[in-house]
Write a protein that holds these residues in place. Structure first.
Motif, PDB file in Angstrom:
ATOM      1  N   LEU A  93       4.855  -0.962  17.877  1.00 39.27           N
ATOM      2  CA  LEU A  93       6.280  -1.014  17.574  1.00 39.27           C
ATOM      3  C   LEU A  93       6.903  -2.278  18.158  1.00 39.27           C
ATOM      4  O   LEU A  93       6.588  -2.674  19.274  1.00 39.27           O
ATOM      5  N   VAL A  94       7.768  -2.915  17.387  1.00 38.90           N
ATOM      6  CA  VAL A  94       8.582  -4.020  17.887  1.00 38.90           C
ATOM      7  C   VAL A  94       9.934  -3.390  18.226  1.00 38.90           C
ATOM      8  O   VAL A  94      10.662  -2.979  17.325  1.00 38.90           O
ATOM      9  N   PRO A  95      10.267  -3.273  19.507  1.00 36.99           N
ATOM     10  CA  PRO A  95      11.473  -2.544  19.893  1.00 36.99           C
ATOM     11  C   PRO A  95      12.766  -3.211  19.408  1.00 36.99           C
ATOM     12  O   PRO A  95      12.823  -4.424  19.204  1.00 36.99           O
ATOM     13  N   ALA A  96      13.794  -2.391  19.253  1.00 31.72           N
ATOM     14  CA  ALA A  96      15.127  -2.904  18.923  1.00 31.72           C
ATOM     15  C   ALA A  96      15.625  -3.757  20.092  1.00 31.72           C
ATOM     16  O   ALA A  96      15.185  -3.584  21.232  1.00 31.72           O
ATOM     17  N   TYR A  97      16.522  -4.675  19.788  1.00 31.26           N
ATOM     18  CA  TYR A  97      17.107  -5.488  20.855  1.00 31.26           C
ATOM     19  C   TYR A  97      18.529  -5.876  20.476  1.00 31.26           C
ATOM     20  O   TYR A  97      18.904  -5.857  19.305  1.00 31.26           O
ATOM     21  N   SER A  98      19.307  -6.195  21.491  1.00 32.37           N
ATOM     22  CA  SER A  98      20.676  -6.649  21.264  1.00 32.37           C
ATOM     23  C   SER A  98      20.958  -7.855  22.144  1.00 32.37           C
ATOM     24  O   SER A  98      20.360  -7.999  23.216  1.00 32.37           O
ATOM     25  N   LEU A  99      21.851  -8.698  21.661  1.00 37.48           N
ATOM     26  CA  LEU A  99      22.184  -9.946  22.350  1.00 37.48           C
ATOM     27  C   LEU A  99      23.684 -10.150  22.376  1.00 37.48           C
ATOM     28  O   LEU A  99      24.397  -9.700  21.473  1.00 37.48           O
ATOM     29  N   LEU A 100      24.142 -10.871  23.375  1.00 40.17           N
ATOM     30  CA  LEU A 100      25.527 -11.280  23.460  1.00 40.17           C
ATOM     31  C   LEU A 100      25.568 -12.796  23.592  1.00 40.17           C
ATOM     32  O   LEU A 100      24.906 -13.364  24.468  1.00 40.17           O
TER      33      LEU A 100
END
Length: 167
Positions: free
Chosen positions: A105-112
């Motif tokens: 799995l390629v995990p979800a990610y978030s950026l600011l």
């Protein structure tokens, strides 16, 4: 085999002005995907495995970019929040990473990210971009070959300053 990807993309922006030189805008650019294999098989070891209805590798369910921009006179600052949902690295939809890291799995990610722009004179603009403000550690792919099996790791936090001249 065959694959089908259905989806929708939406861009919405709404702005409000105060007085003559102040404007606040919020926006979103969001894409929803449903990528699946249809009537498909793949060879795994010494047998063919039916992968019909499996998710297509590298296709997350959602990618969204959302932000807020404040403009005052000729200056602005934008805050951008980005989210990319999880995806699979292979057509078998392997969850647990292999020992070499090429599948899983390629995990979800978030950026600011933050971008500020200031007009110093009529001909000079100074910009400052801070990408990945929180220094999020993430990866976007699990390649099986070049540059070798494993993960394509993210860039960490970066700061870019520019000065532009209008002649």
């Amino acid at each position: 085999g065959n694959s089908v990807t259905d989806g929708a993309e939406l861009f919405v922006e709404y702005g409000v002005s105060w007085k003559k030189n102040i404007r606040l805008a919020v926006f979103t650019s969001t894409a929803l995907f449903n990528g699946r294999y249809v009537n498909a098989q793949i060879r795994s070891g010494s047998e063919n495995v039916n992968i019909s209805h499996n998710k297509i590798e590298g296709v997350p369910d959602v990618i969204t970019r959302n932000g807020l921009t404040l403009r005052v006179h000729t200056s602005s600052i934008t805050f951008l929040y980005s989210y990319t949902g999880e995806s699979y690295a292979d057509a078998l939809n392997t969850e647990v990473p292999s020992t070499n890291g090429a599948v899983g799995l390629v995990p979800a990610y978030s950026l600011l990210d933050i971008k500020a722009s200031f007009r110093i004179l009529n001909q000079i603009v100074f910009s400052l971009n801070i990408n990945n403000v929180t220094d999020e550690q993430y990866f976007t792919k699990r390649p099986a070959f070049y540059p070798g099996p494993g993960v394509w790791s993210s860039d960490g936090r970066s700061v870019v300053a520019t000065i532009g001249f209008n002649l």
